[in-house]
Design a protein around this motif. Structure first.
Motif, short mmCIF file in Angstrom:
data_model
loop_
_atom_site.label_atom_id
_atom_site.label_comp_id
_atom_site.label_asym_id
_atom_site.label_seq_id
_atom_site.Cartn_x
_atom_site.Cartn_y
_atom_site.Cartn_z
N GLY A 160 37.26 45.35 43.15
CA GLY A 160 37.10 45.57 44.58
C GLY A 160 37.47 44.37 45.43
N MET A 161 37.79 43.25 44.79
CA MET A 161 38.11 42.03 45.54
C MET A 161 39.49 42.12 46.19
SD MET A 161 35.77 39.56 45.42
CE MET A 161 34.08 39.69 44.78
N VAL A 162 39.68 41.32 47.21
CA VAL A 162 41.01 41.19 47.80
C VAL A 162 41.95 40.62 46.73
CG1 VAL A 162 40.06 40.84 50.11
CG2 VAL A 162 40.56 38.85 48.67
N ALA A 163 43.23 40.84 46.90
CA ALA A 163 44.21 40.36 45.93
C ALA A 163 44.26 38.83 45.97
CB ALA A 163 45.58 40.94 46.23
N ALA A 164 44.36 38.22 44.80
CA ALA A 164 44.40 36.76 44.70
C ALA A 164 45.59 36.19 45.46
CB ALA A 164 44.43 36.33 43.24
N ARG A 165 46.72 36.91 45.41
CA ARG A 165 47.92 36.42 46.11
C ARG A 165 47.72 36.44 47.63
NH1 ARG A 165 49.08 41.45 44.12
NH2 ARG A 165 49.64 43.07 45.65
N ASP A 166 46.97 37.43 48.12
CA ASP A 166 46.68 37.46 49.55
C ASP A 166 45.78 36.30 49.94
OD1 ASP A 166 48.18 39.75 49.97
OD2 ASP A 166 46.48 41.11 49.68
#
Length: 369
Positions: A232-238
Motif C-alpha cells: 500500500g506504500m507509495v512507489a519508492a521511485r516516486d
C-alpha cells in the motif's frame, strides 16, 4: 487481554488506557506480533505473548490458521475479556473467543480498504467476515458516524451493539497547546502519516506544485514511515523523485512528534484511507493547530470547517492547493484563532479520559454479568 496487529498500536495509541487499567488493578496480557516494541509494552506493565500474523495477508488457509492460533492463545491464557483493535484482531478475535465464551470488546478504528470495495469479491468476503465475526458482540466501539451508519445499514450490527468513541482520544497534558513560531517568510505545513498511497501523499506533492504555478510559496514536511514491503506504500521511485523538490522534506521517523507539531503553522491530511478518527489530527487539535483535511469519513469528523480548519475534496490536488492557499492568505491571527478553537474542541470531545471512562464502564458491566 489486549490484541492488535502491531505492538506500535499499543505503544502509541493505548498507553493511557493501559496505565489506567493497571491502576485499576487489572492484569494485562498483550497478544501482538513480535516487534521492536515488545520491550516497551513490557515496560508499560503488560505481559507480552507473541502472535504470528500477517496484517495484510489474504491467503484463506493462513487466515484460518490465524484464527486457530488466537483461539489456542485464548484457551491457554483464559482471559476474562479481550480488548481488540485493528480489523483482523477484531473479527478473528471475536470468532476465536466465541466458542470459549470469552467476551470481546472490539474497537473499529476504520472499516478497512477491503470493506470499502463492496462491489468486489474481496469486499464481499470482508462484509461476510464483519457480519459473522461481530454477530452478537456488544459493545462494538466505533469511531465515526459514517462507519456506524454503514455497519447498521448493511445489517452487520444492530443499534444496540454500537457505542461511539472519540477516536483513540488524545492525552491533553502530553499534547499541550503550543505557541506558534514567530512570523516567517513561508507558512509551514506538516503531514503526519505513514507513506501509504491512500493517505494522499501524492495529492499533497501535486498541490505544492500547483501552488508554485500560482506563485504561492509554502514549506511542506511529511513525517511518516516508509516500508517497501507494504504493497500500500507509495512507489519508492516516486518518493525518491519527491525528495528533490525544493521546499518539500520527508522525515522517516521520530521518537516524539510534538516538536514538529509545535513548529508547524497548519497540519494537513489529504487522506482517502478507511480512517476511524485519525490520531494525527487529534494530536494536531490538542496542540492548537488548524487542520486541512479531506471531506472523507473520519477526517471530516476531526474538524469544524471554517472554525478549526478547512476541508478539501477527496483526491483533488487542485482543491487541496486552494485550501492551503486560503490558509496562507488568512494570516497568522486567523490561524491562531483556528488553533485556539481546535484546542477547545479537543478538550470538549477528544480527551483521552473519555475513552478510558468508556472502557471502565464496559469492564464494570462485564464484571457484574
Amino acid at each position: 487481554m489486549l490484541t492488535a496487529n502491531t505492538g506500535f498500536n499499543l505503544v502509541n495509541f493505548r498507553a493511557g488506557l493501559i496505565a489506567a487499567l493497571l491502576a485499576d488493578g487489572h492484569e494485562l496480557v498483550a497478544l501482538v506480533p513480535p516487534s521492536i516494541h515488545d520491550g516497551e509494552i513490557a515496560a508499560m506493565g503488560c505481559r507480552v505473548v507473541p502472535l504470528k500474523m500477517d496484517a495484510r495477508g489474504l491467503n484463506p488457509l493462513s487466515e484460518i490458521a490465524l484464527i486457530w492460533r488466537m483461539r489456542l492463545a485464548f484457551r491457554r491464557l483464559a482471559p476474562d475479556v479481550v480488548l481488540s483493535w485493528t480489523i483482523k484482531n477484531n473479527l478473528y478475535g471475536a470468532l476465536a473467543a466465541r466458542p470459549l465464551g470469552i467476551p470481546v470488546v472490539p474497537n473499529v478504528t476504520g472499516l478497512g480498504t477491503a470493506f470499502a470495495r463492496r462491489g468486489s469479491m474481496l469486499g464481499w468476503v470482508a462484509g461476510r467476515l464483519y457480519k459473522r465475526g461481530l454477530k452478537g458482540v456488544a459493545p462494538v466501539f466505533v469511531q465515526n458516524a459514517n462507519d456506524a451508519e454503514l455497519l447498521l445499514d448493511g445489517g452487520f450490527l444492530t443499534a444496540g451493539q454500537i457505542k461511539s468513541l472519540p477516536g483513540s482520544g488524545v492525552d491533553l497534558v502530553r499534547f499541550a497547546q503550543a505557541p506558534f513560531a514567530p512570523s516567517r517568510a513561508q507558512v509551514r505545513f506538516l503531514m503526519v502519516a505513514r507513506l501509504l498511497r491512500d493517505k494522499g501523499v501524492a495529492d499533497l506533492v501535486e498541490a505544492l506544485r500547483i501552488m508554485r504555478r500560482w506563485d504561492v510559496e509554502a514549506h511542506v514536511t511529511v513525517l511518516g514511515a516508509f516500508d517497501d514491503r507494504d504493497a500500500g506504500m507509495v512507489a519508492a521511485r516516486d518518493l525518491e523523485s519527491w525528495r528533490r523538490i525544493d521546499g518539500l522534506e520527508f522525515i522517516a521517523h521520530v521518537a516524539d512528534v510534538r516538536p514538529y507539531l509545535a513548529d508547524a503553522d497548519c497540519i494537513v491530511l489529504p487522506s482517502y484511507y478507511a480512517e476511524g478518527l485519525p490520531r494525527s489530527l487529534l494530536e494536531a487539535a490538542a496542540t492548537g493547530r488548524p487542520i486541512i483535511t479531506t471531506d472523507h469519513p473520519g477526517c471530516r469528523d476531526a474538524i469544524v470547517p471554517g472554525q478549526t480548519g478547512l476541508l478539501c475534496r477527496v483526491r483533488d490536488p487542485n482543491d487541496l492547493a486552494r485550501a492551503m492557499t486560503e490558509m496562507i492568505g488568512i494570516g497568522p491571527p486567523a490561524r491562531i484563532d483556528m488553533g485556539n478553537a481546535a484546542r477547545r474542541r479537543a478538550e470538549q470531545f477528544f480527551d483521552e479520559r473519555l475513552v478510558i471512562a468508556a472502557y471502565r464502564r464496559e469492564l464494570a458491566d462485564l464484571s457484574e454479568d
